[in-house]
Design an enzyme around this catalytic site. Structure first.
Site, PDB file in Angstrom:
ATOM      1  N   LYS A  80      44.234  51.059  40.184  1.00  0.00           N
ATOM      2  CA  LYS A  80      42.928  50.477  40.468  1.00  0.00           C
ATOM      3  C   LYS A  80      42.988  49.666  41.759  1.00  0.00           C
ATOM      4  O   LYS A  80      43.982  48.984  42.021  1.00  0.00           O
ATOM      5  CB  LYS A  80      42.519  49.586  39.294  1.00  0.00           C
ATOM      6  CG  LYS A  80      41.128  48.978  39.348  1.00  0.00           C
ATOM      7  CD  LYS A  80      40.881  48.192  38.060  1.00  0.00           C
ATOM      8  CE  LYS A  80      39.485  47.589  37.983  1.00  0.00           C
ATOM      9  NZ  LYS A  80      39.271  46.894  36.689  1.00  0.00           N
ATOM     10  N   SER A 161      35.334  48.129  34.385  1.00  0.00           N
ATOM     11  CA  SER A 161      35.349  48.266  35.837  1.00  0.00           C
ATOM     12  C   SER A 161      36.412  49.233  36.347  1.00  0.00           C
ATOM     13  O   SER A 161      36.437  49.574  37.537  1.00  0.00           O
ATOM     14  CB  SER A 161      35.565  46.903  36.496  1.00  0.00           C
ATOM     15  OG  SER A 161      36.805  46.329  36.107  1.00  0.00           O
ATOM     16  N   SER A 185      37.222  46.264  30.555  1.00  0.00           N
ATOM     17  CA  SER A 185      37.273  47.154  31.711  1.00  0.00           C
ATOM     18  C   SER A 185      38.335  48.239  31.672  1.00  0.00           C
ATOM     19  O   SER A 185      38.327  49.129  32.514  1.00  0.00           O
ATOM     20  CB  SER A 185      37.444  46.330  32.990  1.00  0.00           C
ATOM     21  OG  SER A 185      36.275  45.591  33.254  1.00  0.00           O
TER      22      SER A 185
END
Length: 447
Positions: A80, A161, A185
């Site tokens: 990420k 996310s 997330s």
């Protein structure tokens, strides 16, 4: 060799160990897939082919010489874009951080590299990680450019996310993805893209070199094809030993299904959860339904806890260029300015008392069960044009996962077999070993 893209990280690692898979060839398969895939630019913010090839070559030499560093040595994964990577732009999905290039890897990335994992690149995410939807219209100039497509329908939102972390695996562009979880997330995008996702306990894995949202809630976790993958990646990032999942069973295990978070769900997630419970019970689990006193009060405290810390962390950066942000995310951050310091401190003190009460009330059970997400992935375009739809779906998306963050728990989501739905298990803090063994047994029952 294209079939390698759909294998679990651990199966790939076993193939490398057996001499059946060459890490260099494996990495080239993933890089070629990324090079030719229609959604690569919507999933990866940047690919790191030079780094990947160098790491794969080193892993290949270790494999030939019989000195592999672990099961996942030579396996390519994604990260990420809030994990610092030396010399590579790390912008956390935000135009506010455009051109930010860290000098060193985040500690968890550095550990994974030392254990031989191959870094394919960095993946898209919600803006500064402050949304469970995965919608990011302010980054890279458009909704499409900053928002990955859902694996089950590209017109739908991927969940966030850690949106690109999930879709990199779901579309066969990485063997696993590393994300973060502050309010759901990891678990939301894992559930919506039919993956396994592990939320670790706050403090279990290092946050050094991880762009923060709300540091007291932020956690690092993997998104994978299997529970075994999650267990091995946890060990890699922690520098520890993976739990032995052999012989894991649900026989006699006691689970609490938490009301009202199981009754007020949409049709498909409800069907997936009910089906999962039936299979868990058939495998010997003892399942009860009930409530935990204090959880509703804790949920009401969320607005006093998350936004103030997030805004306190980012206030100066945000207010220097607020026009660079998606208006709805900007509004969420600025909401933190309305909370006084005494109210923030009091809320944390109350939450800590509720956490103790939760542990006492749930001590009789091996885990608490919930539908991971009460709704299905919303339509990406409609979220941009229908304000009421956005607000309703955004709040509902994080409702169940947030229980785990507020209570300071570790959590695991497993696919139910109904597309884009998951069943979530929650265990006490630092009980990941128990959670993963329960998850392995549940995974077998749900297969």
């Amino acid at each position: 060799m294209d079939e390698w893209r759909w294998m679990s990280a651990c199966d790939l690692g076993r193939g490398i160990g057996a001499g059946q898979i060459d890490p260099v060839e494996l990495t080239e398969v993933y890089l070629a897939a990324c090079d030719g895939h229609e959604f690569t630019d919507r999933i990866y913010t940047v690919l790191t082919p030079e780094r990947a090839r160098a790491e794969a070559a080193a892993a290949g030499e270790r494999a030939k010489n019989g000195v592999r560093r672990g099961m996942l040595d030579g396996v390519p994964i994604s990260w990420k874009d809030l994990f610092d990577s030396a010399g590579v732009v790390t912008e956390a999905g935000s135009a506010l951080l455009e051109g930010r290039v860290p000098e060193a890897d985040a500690e968890v990335l550095a550990r994974a590299t030392r254990e031989g994992l191959v870094c394919l690149g960095k993946t898209h995410m919600s803006e500064l990680a402050f949304s469970g939807l995965g919608l990011n219209p302010a980054y890279r100039g458009s909704v499409e450019a900053g928002t990955p497509p859902n694996v089950n329908d590209p017109a739908l939102i991927p969940g966030g996310s850690s949106s690109g972390a999930a879709t990199s695996v779901g579309y066969g562009l990485a063997a696993a993805g590393i994300g973060s979880d502050t309010g759901g997330s990891v678990r939301v995008p894992a559930a919506w893209n039919d993956l396994v996702g592990l939320k670790t306990t706050s403090g279990r894995l290092s946050l050094k070199g991880v762009v923060p949202l709300a540091a007291r809630f932020d956690t690092v976790g993997p998104l994978c094809r299997t529970v075994e993958d999650c267990a091995q990646l946890l060990a890699v990032m922690e520098g520890g030993k993976a739990p032995d999942l052999r012989g894991a069973t649900l026989e006699g295990r006691r689970f609490l299904v938490l009301e009202p978070y199981t009754s007020d769900v949409r049709e498909a997630p409800g069907q997936g959860f009910a089906s999962a419970l039936e299979r868990l019970a058939k495998a010997g689990a003892r399942i009860e339904t009930g409530t935990v006193d204090g959880i509703e009060e804790a949920m009401d405290l969320a607005g006093v806890l998350f936004a103030p810390e997030a805004y306190g962390t980012w206030k100066d950066v945000i207010e220097a260029a607020p026009d660079k942000m998606f208006a709805r995310i900007l509004e969420r951050f600025r909401g933190g300015a309305e909370v006084s310091a005494p109210d923030f401190v009091a809320a944390w003190q109350r939450l800590e008392a509720i956490r103790e009460s939760w542990l006492a009330q749930t001590a009789f059970y091996d885990a608490v069960l919930l539908p991971t997400v009460p709704n299905l992935p919303p339509d990406t375009r409609r979220l941009m044009t229908d304000t009421e739809y956005y607000v309703t779906e955004n709040l509902l998306t994080l409702r169940n996962t947030r229980v785990g963050n507020l209570m300071g728990l570790c959590g695991l989501t497993l696919p139910t077999g109904v597309p884009s739905t998951g069943v979530m298990m929650l265990c006490p803090p630092m009980a990941e070993e128990r959670l993963l063994r329960l998850g392995a047994a549940a995974e077998a029952a749900l297969a």
